[in-house]
Design a protein around this motif. Structure first.
Motif, mmCIF file in Angstrom:
data_model
loop_
_atom_site.group_PDB
_atom_site.id
_atom_site.type_symbol
_atom_site.label_atom_id
_atom_site.label_comp_id
_atom_site.label_asym_id
_atom_site.label_seq_id
_atom_site.Cartn_x
_atom_site.Cartn_y
_atom_site.Cartn_z
ATOM 1 N N GLY A 5 -8.567 11.025 27.911
ATOM 2 C CA GLY A 5 -8.243 12.376 28.339
ATOM 3 C C GLY A 5 -8.023 12.543 29.822
ATOM 4 O O GLY A 5 -7.062 13.159 30.260
ATOM 5 N N PHE A 6 -8.906 11.988 30.595
ATOM 6 C CA PHE A 6 -8.903 12.244 32.026
ATOM 7 C C PHE A 6 -7.789 11.505 32.763
ATOM 8 O O PHE A 6 -7.047 12.109 33.541
ATOM 9 C CB PHE A 6 -10.263 11.868 32.613
ATOM 10 N N VAL A 7 -7.660 10.232 32.526
ATOM 11 C CA VAL A 7 -6.680 9.435 33.274
ATOM 12 C C VAL A 7 -5.248 9.926 33.036
ATOM 13 O O VAL A 7 -4.511 10.138 34.002
ATOM 14 C CB VAL A 7 -6.838 7.928 33.001
ATOM 15 N N PRO A 8 -4.828 10.159 31.783
ATOM 16 C CA PRO A 8 -3.474 10.698 31.597
ATOM 17 C C PRO A 8 -3.270 12.056 32.283
ATOM 18 O O PRO A 8 -2.184 12.342 32.777
ATOM 19 C CB PRO A 8 -3.343 10.837 30.077
ATOM 20 N N LEU A 9 -4.316 12.862 32.350
ATOM 21 C CA LEU A 9 -4.228 14.151 33.017
ATOM 22 C C LEU A 9 -4.002 13.974 34.518
ATOM 23 O O LEU A 9 -3.125 14.608 35.103
ATOM 24 C CB LEU A 9 -5.513 14.944 32.772
ATOM 25 N N ILE A 10 -4.778 13.105 35.146
ATOM 26 C CA ILE A 10 -4.648 12.865 36.587
ATOM 27 C C ILE A 10 -3.275 12.267 36.919
ATOM 28 O O ILE A 10 -2.693 12.570 37.953
ATOM 29 C CB ILE A 10 -5.790 11.945 37.091
ATOM 30 N N LYS A 11 -2.749 11.443 36.020
ATOM 31 C CA LYS A 11 -1.428 10.847 36.252
ATOM 32 C C LYS A 11 -0.326 11.899 36.338
ATOM 33 O O LYS A 11 0.734 11.634 36.897
ATOM 34 C CB LYS A 11 -1.092 9.846 35.140
ATOM 35 N N LYS A 12 -0.578 13.089 35.799
ATOM 36 C CA LYS A 12 0.421 14.161 35.841
ATOM 37 C C LYS A 12 0.507 14.840 37.208
ATOM 38 O O LYS A 12 1.469 15.545 37.490
ATOM 39 C CB LYS A 12 0.107 15.213 34.776
ATOM 40 N N ALA A 13 -0.488 14.648 38.055
ATOM 41 C CA ALA A 13 -0.478 15.271 39.382
ATOM 42 C C ALA A 13 0.652 14.662 40.216
ATOM 43 O O ALA A 13 0.943 13.468 40.135
ATOM 44 C CB ALA A 13 -1.819 15.067 40.083
ATOM 45 N N ASN A 14 1.282 15.496 41.019
ATOM 46 C CA ASN A 14 2.391 15.043 41.861
ATOM 47 C C ASN A 14 1.968 13.914 42.791
ATOM 48 O O ASN A 14 0.922 13.985 43.424
ATOM 49 C CB ASN A 14 2.932 16.207 42.696
ATOM 50 N N GLY A 15 2.776 12.881 42.863
ATOM 51 C CA GLY A 15 2.538 11.787 43.794
ATOM 52 C C GLY A 15 1.461 10.811 43.380
ATOM 53 O O GLY A 15 0.992 10.018 44.198
ATOM 54 N N PHE A 16 1.062 10.819 42.093
ATOM 55 C CA PHE A 16 0.020 9.903 41.620
ATOM 56 C C PHE A 16 0.421 8.454 41.871
ATOM 57 O O PHE A 16 1.553 8.057 41.601
ATOM 58 C CB PHE A 16 -0.224 10.106 40.125
ATOM 59 N N ILE A 17 -0.515 7.656 42.390
ATOM 60 C CA ILE A 17 -0.294 6.222 42.571
ATOM 61 C C ILE A 17 -1.278 5.426 41.723
ATOM 62 O O ILE A 17 -0.883 4.556 40.968
ATOM 63 C CB ILE A 17 -0.389 5.823 44.058
ATOM 64 N N SER A 18 -2.585 5.714 41.854
ATOM 65 C CA SER A 18 -3.561 4.942 41.073
ATOM 66 C C SER A 18 -4.871 5.703 40.910
ATOM 67 O O SER A 18 -5.169 6.626 41.658
ATOM 68 C CB SER A 18 -3.838 3.591 41.737
ATOM 69 N N ALA A 41 -3.201 15.055 45.925
ATOM 70 C CA ALA A 41 -4.651 14.838 45.823
ATOM 71 C C ALA A 41 -5.363 16.157 45.550
ATOM 72 O O ALA A 41 -6.263 16.219 44.702
ATOM 73 C CB ALA A 41 -5.169 14.197 47.102
ATOM 74 N N ASP A 42 -4.961 17.208 46.232
ATOM 75 C CA ASP A 42 -5.574 18.520 46.012
ATOM 76 C C ASP A 42 -5.323 19.010 44.583
ATOM 77 O O ASP A 42 -6.213 19.572 43.938
ATOM 78 C CB ASP A 42 -5.037 19.536 47.013
ATOM 79 N N GLU A 43 -4.119 18.788 44.083
ATOM 80 C CA GLU A 43 -3.802 19.163 42.702
ATOM 81 C C GLU A 43 -4.706 18.411 41.733
ATOM 82 O O GLU A 43 -5.219 18.979 40.767
ATOM 83 C CB GLU A 43 -2.334 18.861 42.410
ATOM 84 N N SER A 44 -4.922 17.122 41.988
ATOM 85 C CA SER A 44 -5.754 16.316 41.085
ATOM 86 C C SER A 44 -7.207 16.794 41.080
ATOM 87 O O SER A 44 -7.880 16.725 40.059
ATOM 88 C CB SER A 44 -5.690 14.833 41.467
#
Length: 75
Positions: A5-18, A41-44
């Motif tokens: 749940g969490f990792v796919p959600l964070i990947k949706k934030a703009n500019g995700f790298i890792s 980062a703030d979005e995440s």
């Protein structure tokens, strides 16, 4: 739960790298997320706070702490 749940959600934030999770082995842990800029980062942080509140709050013994700063070295 974090992987599904969490990792796919964070990947949706703009500019995700890792995203990385460190299990300290003492019941504590830390995560490190890398984004292209502070806005991503703030979005995440907002996405993560909502996810934790809805899915993981009963697992936490203390309030999560957010520390941020620029990457100075990598390899």
């Amino acid at each position: 739960m974090i992987q599904e749940g969490f990792v796919p959600l964070i990947k949706k934030a703009n500019g995700f790298i890792s995203y990385n999770w460190l299990d300290t082995g003492t019941g504590d842990g830390a995560s490190l997320s890398v984004f292209q800029d502070k806005a991503g980062a703030d979005e995440s942080i907002l996405l993560a706070a909502d996810f934790v509140r809805k899915n993981m709050s009963e697992l936490l013994s203390q309030k999560p702490e957010v520390i941020e700063g620029p990457i100075k070295a990598y390899g």
